[in-house]
Write a protein that holds these residues in place. Sequence first.
Motif, mmCIF file in Angstrom:
data_model
loop_
_atom_site.group_PDB
_atom_site.id
_atom_site.type_symbol
_atom_site.label_atom_id
_atom_site.label_comp_id
_atom_site.label_asym_id
_atom_site.label_seq_id
_atom_site.Cartn_x
_atom_site.Cartn_y
_atom_site.Cartn_z
ATOM 1 N N LYS A 100 -30.075 56.761 40.053
ATOM 2 C CA LYS A 100 -29.702 57.481 38.801
ATOM 3 C C LYS A 100 -31.024 58.360 38.470
ATOM 4 O O LYS A 100 -32.141 58.038 38.665
ATOM 5 N N MET A 101 -30.927 59.488 37.702
ATOM 6 C CA MET A 101 -32.168 60.306 37.403
ATOM 7 C C MET A 101 -33.009 59.592 36.141
ATOM 8 O O MET A 101 -32.508 59.186 35.320
ATOM 9 N N VAL A 102 -34.458 59.579 36.574
ATOM 10 C CA VAL A 102 -35.198 59.152 35.646
ATOM 11 C C VAL A 102 -35.583 60.463 34.918
ATOM 12 O O VAL A 102 -36.244 61.397 35.663
ATOM 13 N N MET A 113 -43.936 47.996 27.144
ATOM 14 C CA MET A 113 -42.504 47.648 27.677
ATOM 15 C C MET A 113 -41.926 48.889 28.212
ATOM 16 O O MET A 113 -41.737 50.144 27.453
ATOM 17 N N PRO A 114 -41.676 49.186 29.444
ATOM 18 C CA PRO A 114 -41.060 50.366 30.030
ATOM 19 C C PRO A 114 -39.706 50.579 29.555
ATOM 20 O O PRO A 114 -38.874 49.580 29.124
ATOM 21 N N ARG A 115 -39.320 51.698 29.447
ATOM 22 C CA ARG A 115 -38.076 52.241 28.790
ATOM 23 C C ARG A 115 -37.052 52.503 29.971
ATOM 24 O O ARG A 115 -37.416 53.163 31.202
ATOM 25 N N TYR A 116 -35.811 52.265 29.845
ATOM 26 C CA TYR A 116 -34.799 52.472 30.846
ATOM 27 C C TYR A 116 -34.419 53.790 31.357
ATOM 28 O O TYR A 116 -34.353 54.727 30.305
ATOM 29 N N LEU A 117 -34.773 54.066 32.459
ATOM 30 C CA LEU A 117 -34.505 55.405 33.183
ATOM 31 C C LEU A 117 -35.557 56.619 32.244
ATOM 32 O O LEU A 117 -35.086 57.951 32.204
ATOM 33 N N GLN A 118 -36.659 56.291 31.962
ATOM 34 C CA GLN A 118 -37.530 57.191 31.207
ATOM 35 C C GLN A 118 -38.784 56.843 31.771
ATOM 36 O O GLN A 118 -39.197 55.760 31.891
ATOM 37 N N SER A 119 -39.566 58.053 31.944
ATOM 38 C CA SER A 119 -40.703 57.797 32.542
ATOM 39 C C SER A 119 -41.918 57.573 31.651
ATOM 40 O O SER A 119 -41.927 57.938 30.409
ATOM 41 N N GLY A 120 -42.955 56.642 31.741
ATOM 42 C CA GLY A 120 -43.908 56.267 30.958
ATOM 43 C C GLY A 120 -45.108 56.202 31.933
ATOM 44 O O GLY A 120 -45.270 55.817 33.254
ATOM 45 N N PHE A 135 -47.466 64.245 32.727
ATOM 46 C CA PHE A 135 -47.731 64.303 34.456
ATOM 47 C C PHE A 135 -46.356 64.503 35.023
ATOM 48 O O PHE A 135 -46.646 64.908 36.285
ATOM 49 N N GLU A 136 -45.465 64.491 34.541
ATOM 50 C CA GLU A 136 -44.016 65.018 34.860
ATOM 51 C C GLU A 136 -43.778 64.529 36.397
ATOM 52 O O GLU A 136 -43.782 65.235 37.621
ATOM 53 N N VAL A 137 -43.820 63.208 36.710
ATOM 54 C CA VAL A 137 -43.649 62.489 37.950
ATOM 55 C C VAL A 137 -42.243 62.949 38.473
ATOM 56 O O VAL A 137 -41.230 62.682 37.384
ATOM 57 N N PRO A 138 -41.855 63.273 39.601
ATOM 58 C CA PRO A 138 -40.439 63.685 40.093
ATOM 59 C C PRO A 138 -39.494 62.424 40.005
ATOM 60 O O PRO A 138 -40.061 61.142 40.419
ATOM 61 N N SER A 139 -38.578 62.494 39.689
ATOM 62 C CA SER A 139 -37.464 61.399 39.240
ATOM 63 C C SER A 139 -37.313 60.875 40.912
ATOM 64 O O SER A 139 -37.171 59.463 41.070
ATOM 65 N N LYS A 140 -37.432 61.433 41.921
ATOM 66 C CA LYS A 140 -37.452 60.785 43.308
ATOM 67 C C LYS A 140 -38.512 59.642 43.289
ATOM 68 O O LYS A 140 -38.304 58.733 44.171
ATOM 69 N N VAL A 141 -39.498 59.994 42.979
ATOM 70 C CA VAL A 141 -40.523 58.938 42.824
ATOM 71 C C VAL A 141 -40.375 57.763 41.982
ATOM 72 O O VAL A 141 -40.686 56.788 42.360
ATOM 73 N N MET A 142 -40.058 58.106 40.831
ATOM 74 C CA MET A 142 -39.776 57.029 39.705
ATOM 75 C C MET A 142 -38.376 56.321 40.270
ATOM 76 O O MET A 142 -38.116 55.092 39.339
#
Length: 951
Positions: free
Chosen positions: A298-300, A376-383, A308-315
């Motif tokens: 799924k897309m992050v 606390m990391p959030r679901y399918l969202q970069s932090g 920083f805009e880390v690509p979804s493929k990395v996350m």
Amino acid sequence: MVTTDRNDLRMQNAACGYGLSGIDYEDNEKSMGACCCLCRLIDVAQESSGENMDRSKPRALATGRSWWLLPLLLYLAAIAPAGLLQARAQPDSNGFITLDCGLPGPSYVDGTTNLTYHPDDAFTDAGEKHNISQTEYKMLFGSLRSFPDGKRNCYTLQSLTAGNKYLIRANFMYGNYDGLNKPPDFDLYIGVNFWQTVDGWTQEGAALTWEAIVTVPDNFVQVCLVKTSDTTPFISGLELRPLKSSMYPQVNATQGLSFLRRYNLGVTDNYVRYPDDPYDRVWFPQKIDETTVISTDKMVQNSDKDEFEVPSKVMQTAIISHNASDNIILGWSLTPDPPPPGCIFILYFSEIEPLPDKAVRQFYTKINDEVGQDYMPRYLQSGAIFNKNPQRGNGQYTATIKATASSTLPPIINAYELFFVISTAKFGTESQDVSAITAIKIKYRVTKNWTGDPCDSFTWTGLRCRSAISARPRITSVNMSFSSLNGDISPTFANLTAVQYINLSYNNLTGTIPDVLSQLPSLTTLDLTGNNLSGSIPPGLRKKIQDGVLKIKYDNNPNLCTHGDSCTTTKEKSRLGIYIAVPVAVTLLVVSVIVLVFLLKRKRKDDAHSSLQLQNRRFTYKELEMATKNFRNVIGQGGFGKVYHGSLEDDTQVAVKMPSKSSPKQVMEQFLMEAQILTRIHHKNLISLIGYCKDEKHVALVYEYMSKGNLEYHIKEQNLTWRQRVQIALESAQGLEYLHKGCNPPLIHRDVKTANILLNEKLEAKVADFGISKAFNLDKCSTYVSTENVVGTRGYLDPEYHATMRLTRKSDVFSFGVVLLELITGKPAILPAPDFISIIQWTSRRLRCGEIESVVDERMNGDHDINSIWKAANVARDCTAPTSTERPTMTDVVAQLQECLVLEEARAGVDTGNSGDLNSNYSTNANTANASQRSAAFEMVEMMDTGPATR
């Protein structure tokens, strides 16, 4: 724990497939679960058509029915090379610049990224192209450009947006292209700021990449290779990628980031780069033992405010520890340790699996000894979590991710980046001046060392510049005499708005004198002697001559009218002159015979004067008596004699240095040596020679007057602030850097000490006393000068010089390190009774125990930035290393002291104790007791304000 050293780093960073589609990894650290590998490049070169491309074979220019194109192509290549090169010297539609350096053939498209790699001819005007002989190396590393000539050679990347952030990547593969089996070492600069030393690496086929993120102040940026040894700098590839101004907030006008690590965790193969990462960052795969890999398809998400805009493929991949009680530990052993102020860590997190009901994943991060708040990391969202202040770890760095007491799930991490901070605080030449002088260089096809920044340490031949602490350098003098210039006088000279002196004499210039030169507000001298100019002196320039603000020299231009409306050319006037000159010449001949006899008697007496080759004002002894009021006011005294304060007829304050009548021959030789040196060195941080006196009985040198005396007095008697001290240190270092790198041949001062650093009324520092300086010739591969006797001052003397009798630039570096310690501590080079030890020993004992405050001069009353003090102390420690190879260059010292100054200036009005507080929105479920004990050295960033909720 993953531990790698910096030598491994070079290989990881080494374009491991940058632009290539096939890589073999030799896993050197399987026991630690790290994919820290050497890259063996294989033949993966493919054109966009999918066919293999052999760069060892030339491509056919014409086939089949297209034979008629060949003559046309050859004709166009002959008549318009400059235009074609200029057209290629532009970013592509993404703003990318992608160069395969030394590429002999046409551009090509990489089969993996679909990025086009171009030859580098349009971006530099120097160097030689070479191929690497090994047939397995294709594409980016199949060719390179070397720079055997000149100390500095630069690439200019243009059509940028001033003030924007850019990623710059330089790639290197030696491949023994020159058959010497001697990998070179040299320095990289971004503009005028030091970036990185590229040193030798010995693995067969090893590649090396350095990457930086910087703010570009102009619409261009230069990447320069600076020769620092007898080896030849080279480069294989150069890339530039634009970033959003909001990205990487650690980067600003005075500070950049240099790449150390960038890893995509939980992946064992395949790196991620463009087009998955629109900024073409390369994310290397890494899997860590004793962790579990999780992933999602799924897309992050990222937000518009993402820093920083880390690509979804990395996350989309991550690692977690086996249970909540286990920590994730990332460790790095960096050899050598990155320079102060240290490293920046950016850790990336996203919850990529739906959590069971009532499950909690909460953790905190610890980098070295600095602990962040709960997260606390959030679901399918970069932090992201990153340290706001750079960290120092003496080569050892550790990031620990530990679950809180409230967490029911183990900690997680998706990716990370590691950088060290570089200073970009040094000013480059005013961009308008750079554009103008570059256009002039192109018009007249100047081939001398006109590369890089015109006013930097390697000032362009024939130029002089004015520098100021708070403003960018300006070009004030252009001397292009005897430079074989052809064509007309370029009106672009009028864009050098700070220029005072232009010398275009003895060239082949034709056409008229452009009146636009009259718009130059500061121009005082224009020398056009010995050209083929025509027309008349334009009215704007004539008016400036009449007003007495401009002097023009125009002799030997036979077709030039010099009398405005009464237009008689120099050639016509010369005929009339013949009739007048003949009888006068006969008379003069008789007189000349008489004068010649007299002059021959004076010749021996004048030989000593002519050997000085002085071009400054010559004073009579009587004039110096009047200026000094009969040598009344003594302001200095040494083994040579005395220094007197004086005032010239125009009220210019001067210092007059006179040897005593009893001075030995050696002192007189040093005195004359100083005169010789001061006539050819010109730098704002070196003392200036105004004139001299030389007659049968007296010798004297007349200097600019430094009203505040020497630094030794101020350290002893005055209460200098830390900002004043570091500013004085920086200016003194800049003067020494000029002696070492800006002079030809280079100069070694030999007696750097606080007594030889003088201060003017603004407390601006200038290095003085060059009587025992030595020059050496780098062209003869010499890096030292042998001396018969060790000279210098006790407490400042390089121990290696004392032992070997070999004098190097690093001898000055050692002495300067002692000066810097005096500025920090307020103590002399040799501590008096009862200690009688050197300041180096005294400070090193305390610094080894971390007792920085016990070293700092108490008179500053704690009014200083402690990081700036530590950084300066580290610089002094490096400068006073016992062996010269361990010491930095003065260029390195200047860069480090600029960072010290930036840190101190940034302190004003900033409460450093609370500058890194975390956003409390991300600690709602925190363990309060733990959180209250943790420092605010980290920044947490949630990349999305809205989106799928964690379950």
